[in-house]
Design an enzyme around this catalytic site. Structure first.
Site, PDB file in Angstrom:
ATOM      1  N   LYS A 200       6.471  -9.917  -9.627  1.00 27.26           N
ATOM      2  CA  LYS A 200       5.256  -9.641 -10.090  1.00 27.26           C
ATOM      3  C   LYS A 200       5.127  -8.451 -10.972  1.00 27.26           C
ATOM      4  O   LYS A 200       5.904  -7.406 -10.406  1.00 27.26           O
ATOM      5  CB  LYS A 200       3.893  -9.562  -9.249  1.00 27.26           C
ATOM      6  N   HIS A 219      -5.980  -4.659  -0.041  1.00 28.06           N
ATOM      7  CA  HIS A 219      -5.354  -5.793   0.272  1.00 28.06           C
ATOM      8  C   HIS A 219      -4.413  -5.728   1.495  1.00 28.06           C
ATOM      9  O   HIS A 219      -3.656  -4.455   1.231  1.00 28.06           O
ATOM     10  CB  HIS A 219      -4.950  -7.014  -0.752  1.00 28.06           C
ATOM     11  N   ASP A 221      -0.272  -7.653   1.630  1.00 27.94           N
ATOM     12  CA  ASP A 221       0.468  -8.864   1.008  1.00 27.94           C
ATOM     13  C   ASP A 221       0.513  -9.838   2.217  1.00 27.94           C
ATOM     14  O   ASP A 221       0.970  -9.447   3.301  1.00 27.94           O
ATOM     15  CB  ASP A 221       1.854  -8.211   0.551  1.00 27.94           C
ATOM     16  N   HIS A 275      -3.557  -1.483   1.273  1.00 26.91           N
ATOM     17  CA  HIS A 275      -3.075  -0.758   0.078  1.00 26.91           C
ATOM     18  C   HIS A 275      -4.021  -1.339  -0.969  1.00 26.91           C
ATOM     19  O   HIS A 275      -4.497  -2.272  -0.996  1.00 26.91           O
ATOM     20  CB  HIS A 275      -1.764  -0.928  -0.189  1.00 26.91           C
TER      21      HIS A 275
HETATM   22  C1  OGA Z   1       0.283  -5.932  -5.488  1.00 27.39           C
HETATM   23  C2  OGA Z   1      -0.022  -4.292  -5.468  1.00 27.39           C
HETATM   24  C3  OGA Z   1       0.394  -1.942  -6.034  1.00 27.39           C
HETATM   25  C4  OGA Z   1       0.828  -1.129  -7.314  1.00 27.39           C
HETATM   26  O1  OGA Z   1       0.583  -6.095  -6.737  1.00 27.39           O
HETATM   27  O2  OGA Z   1       0.102  -6.564  -4.355  1.00 27.39           O
HETATM   28  O3  OGA Z   1      -0.345  -3.856  -4.196  1.00 27.39           O
HETATM   29  O4  OGA Z   1       1.194  -0.042  -7.334  1.00 27.39           O
HETATM   30  N1  OGA Z   1       0.214  -3.474  -6.411  1.00 27.39           N
HETATM   31  O5  OGA Z   1       0.835  -1.750  -8.384  1.00 27.39           O
HETATM   32 NI    NI Z   2       0.109  -5.533  -2.648  1.00 33.00          NI
END
Ligand code: OGA
Ligand code: NI
Length: 333
Positions: A200, A219, A221, A275
């Site tokens: 992602k 959330h 993961d 996080h």
């Molecule tokens: C996510 C996430 C954190 C970030 O995309 O699941 O927790 O620092 N990203 O971008």
């Molecule tokens: Ni995340």
């Protein structure tokens, strides 16, 4: 359907942001972050020849924090730099070029360029656009979601995927040994070589009211583990003992999150970390998490060797796809 990208909204929001991005006081980062303390999540040197020590520190970090950083991980810094370069270049393309990779509205798959359509429970939106596509195994890859521009996008992503295996295998081995299992048993419980690596890219444009918004709300993961590289703009926060802290970035480290599936397989010994991500007033934040996941039809539950009469299973066993469905639709697991 016309979707407004946050990147476009940011272009005309020079002083204030639309109301739907303003968080309640329970979530606003300026009000809910422990100030003056940067969380020093454990740092693990993966090249340390003392494997027992590495296992011990990973077990400690995964049980108490659900998050750690790894250095000397074997992925060349140049490989990471090139991954980031092409991801950033993609988001800097004109809107119509990016829209060619848009996730189709009715699609079941998460892959493609997108902006979260559905609002969250409190009706708030996150200040982020993203691109999702699988990078491993080759049989699972849908190249229609891989940008053709910049031209080196594919090569650079393939190189990153190739180098990730060493780190992933090492982490699973240590997590397995730390539970008293054989070195390969944790990876096998997650699908072995059929594990899926889903990349992602989070693109968080600069935000004039950064204190009031969030890039990603709190959330855990769903993955087994997540391996994240950030650009140099601070923003990741972790919740420890019910308080939110900024996570300190260490140059060239990979940030590892324990996801829900490892918590389940370990029957709760390892914790998936809560996080969230802040945005920045002056700069664009970008991050590249790779979600290492079980194949969707694999049933995941507490490892049989870790449960007995004295330690009954704390989680149901279910297919990974079913787990994701329940979590995304906010129905009980
Ligand atoms: C996510 C996430 C954190 C970030 O995309 O699941 O927790 O620092 N990203 O971008
Ligand atoms: Ni995340």
């Amino acid at each position: 359907m016309e979707v407004e990208r946050v990147q476009e909204i940011a272009n005309f929001s020079k002083e204030t942001i639309p109301e739907e991005f303003i968080r309640t006081t329970y979530e606003q980062p300026a009000l809910t972050t422990v100030q003056g303390t940067v969380l020093e999540v454990p740092v693990i040197d993966l090249s340390d020849p003392d494997e027992e020590k590495v296992v011990r520190t990973i077990v400690d970090a995964s049980s108490n924090w659900g998050m750690f950083q790894v250095v000397n991980h074997g992925i060349p810094h140049e490989t990471v730099r090139k991954l980031k370069e092409v991801g950033k270049a993609f988001f800097e393309l004109p809107p119509q070029e990016k829209e060619a990779y848009a996730k189709s509205p009715g699609s079941q798959s998460i892959e493609g360029y997108g902006t979260k359509l559905q609002r969250e429970v409190e009706g708030k939106k996150a200040w982020v656009d993203h691109l999702f596509h699988k990078i491993w195994p080759p049989s699972e890859i849908n190249y229609q979601f891989w940008p053709k521009n910049p031209p080196s996008y594919r090569k650079n992503n393939e190189e990153y995927a190739k180098h990730m295996h060493g780190v992933v295998d090492k982490l699973f081995r240590c997590l397995s040994l730390g539970l008293g299992l054989e070195g390969n048993e944790m990876k096998e419980a997650m699908g072995g070589d059929n594990m899926v690596y889903l990349l992602k890219i989070n693109y968080y444009p600069q935000c004039p009211q950064a204190d009031l918004a969030l890039g990603v709300p709190a959330h855990t993961d769903m993955s087994a583990i997540t391996i994240l590289v950030p650009n140099d703009v601070q923003g990741l926060q972790a919740c420890k003992d019910d308080h939110w802290y900024d996570v300190e970035y260490i140059p060239n480290a990979l940030i590892v999150h324990i996801g829900d599936q490892i918590e389940i397989v370990s029957n709760g010994k390892y914790k998936s970390v809560l996080h969230r991500a802040k945005v920045n007033k002056e700069k664009t934040r970008i991050s590249w998490p790779v979600f290492v996941e079980p194949p969707s039809d694999l049933e995941v539950g507490p490892h049989p060797k870790l449960v007995n009469e004295a330690n009954p299973p704390k989680f149901k066993s279910k297919k990974y796809s079913q787990y994701c469905f329940c979590k995304l639709n906010k129905t009980p697991q």
